[in-house]
Design a protein around this motif. Structure first.
Motif, PDB file in Angstrom:
ATOM      1  N   THR A   3       0.772  -1.154   0.123  1.00 34.11           N
ATOM      2  CA  THR A   3      -0.085  -0.130   0.022  1.00 34.11           C
ATOM      3  C   THR A   3       0.933   1.351  -0.030  1.00 34.11           C
ATOM      4  O   THR A   3       0.696   2.224  -0.708  1.00 34.11           O
ATOM      5  N   ASP A   7      -5.907  -1.348  -5.083  1.00 29.69           N
ATOM      6  CA  ASP A   7      -5.280  -1.871  -3.756  1.00 29.69           C
ATOM      7  C   ASP A   7      -6.208  -3.007  -3.316  1.00 29.69           C
ATOM      8  O   ASP A   7      -7.493  -2.881  -2.708  1.00 29.69           O
ATOM      9  N   GLN A  48      -7.583   0.333  -0.394  1.00 30.66           N
ATOM     10  CA  GLN A  48      -7.908  -0.898   0.215  1.00 30.66           C
ATOM     11  C   GLN A  48      -9.027  -0.832   1.328  1.00 30.66           C
ATOM     12  O   GLN A  48      -9.770  -1.594   1.612  1.00 30.66           O
TER      13      GLN A  48
HETATM   14 MG   LIG Z   1      -1.966  -2.656   2.063  1.00 29.14          MG
END
Ligand SMILES: [Mg+2]
Ligand SMILES: Nc1ncnc2c1ncn2[C@@H]1O[C@H](COP(=O)(O)OP(=O)(O)OP(=O)(O)O)[C@@H](O)[C@H]1O
Length: 236
Positions: free
Chosen positions: A46, A167, A91
């Motif tokens: 990330t 993500d 994410q």
């Molecule tokens: Mg991550």
């Protein structure tokens, strides 16, 4: 072309020490390619994606996109660059809980249009339909996580960005919708976009043109080769 050279990322930890989230990462991403970045939890995936999106400034190294040096640009310029060039699927989705799916998908248009043109509204509706999300439901907070993930995907694609950064976009969805999302990422690359997808999902890695693996903030040597999911050996 996106070029990362010797990128490092350090964060302060709670005990006053430092976490090296990325160390000496050098990578290039070309248009019309679908890239997967894989690695264990906490390996820096990330962080890397956020550096590519110019959300995070690297602690060291350079990142260039064509002639632009993202690492020396002011925050305002980076924000403008991101709005014009990147579609991001976070994410944690980062939707606006109180708004419905359609209004969430239209958020990127807030920055580009005083009033949302009908064509963009239609595109938003079509994207939601494509990703199997009911257009007119209540606030997204009441949707399933899988539905929220697909709203995030639709929002990222609203303005047809040249760079798509995803993500873990299949983390919360069922098999059929995961395939839909992976196929969409693949199709976007075929259309000429630079598609970079962080994922634990082997299906993403198998469909990608190139797979990079990171571990403990470091890029493992050489792109990993995955056998194509549907490769068939033809015997004559
Ligand atoms: Mg991550
Ligand atoms: N804002 C931050 N402040 C402090 N530490 C951070 C921050 N962001 C990330 N880290 C640390 O950097 C390391 C890499 O985190 P990152 O979120 O990039 O991992 P990841 O590969 O995406 O993990 P996951 O697969 O669980 O999402 C971790 O040790 C994490 O705790």
């Amino acid at each position: 072309m996106i070029m990362l050279d010797n990128i490092s990322a350090r964060f302060a930890d709670r005990t006053g020490g430092e976490i090296e989230a990325l160390q000496s990462v050098s990578l290039q991403f070309a248009p019309a390619r679908f890239y997967a970045i894989i690695g264990p939890s906490g390996s820096g995936k990330t962080t890397l994606l956020h550096i590519i999106a110019a959300i995070l400034q690297p602690s060291g190294g350079t990142i260039r996109v064509g002639d632009l040096a993202l690492d020396t640009m002011s925050e305002g310029k980076r924000d403008a660059w991101r709005r014009h060039n990147c579609g991001l699927i976070f994410q944690d989705f980062r939707l606006i809980d109180e708004l419905g799916p359609l209004d969430n998908v239209l958020v990127p248009a807030w920055f580009t249009h005083l009033r949302t043109p009908a064509a963009l509204r239609e595109r938003a509706e079509a994207l939601l339909a494509h990703f199997n999300v009911p257009v007119r439901s209540g606030p997204v907070a009441a949707l399933s996580r899988g539905q929220q993930q697909r709203v995030a995907m639709a929002r990222a694609l609203l303005l047809e960005p040249g760079i798509v950064l995803a993500d873990e976009p299949t983390a919360s969805v069922d098999k059929a919708n995961a395939e839909l999302i992976i196929e969409e990422l693949h199709r976007l690359a075929r259309q000429g976009k630079t598609v970079i997808c962080v994922s634990h999902d082997e299906r993403v890695a198998r469909r990608a043109d190139q797979v990079f693996e990171i571990e403990d903030g470091q890029l493992l040597a050489g792109p990993r080769v995955y056998p194509a999911a549907h490769s068939v050996e033809v015997q004559l």
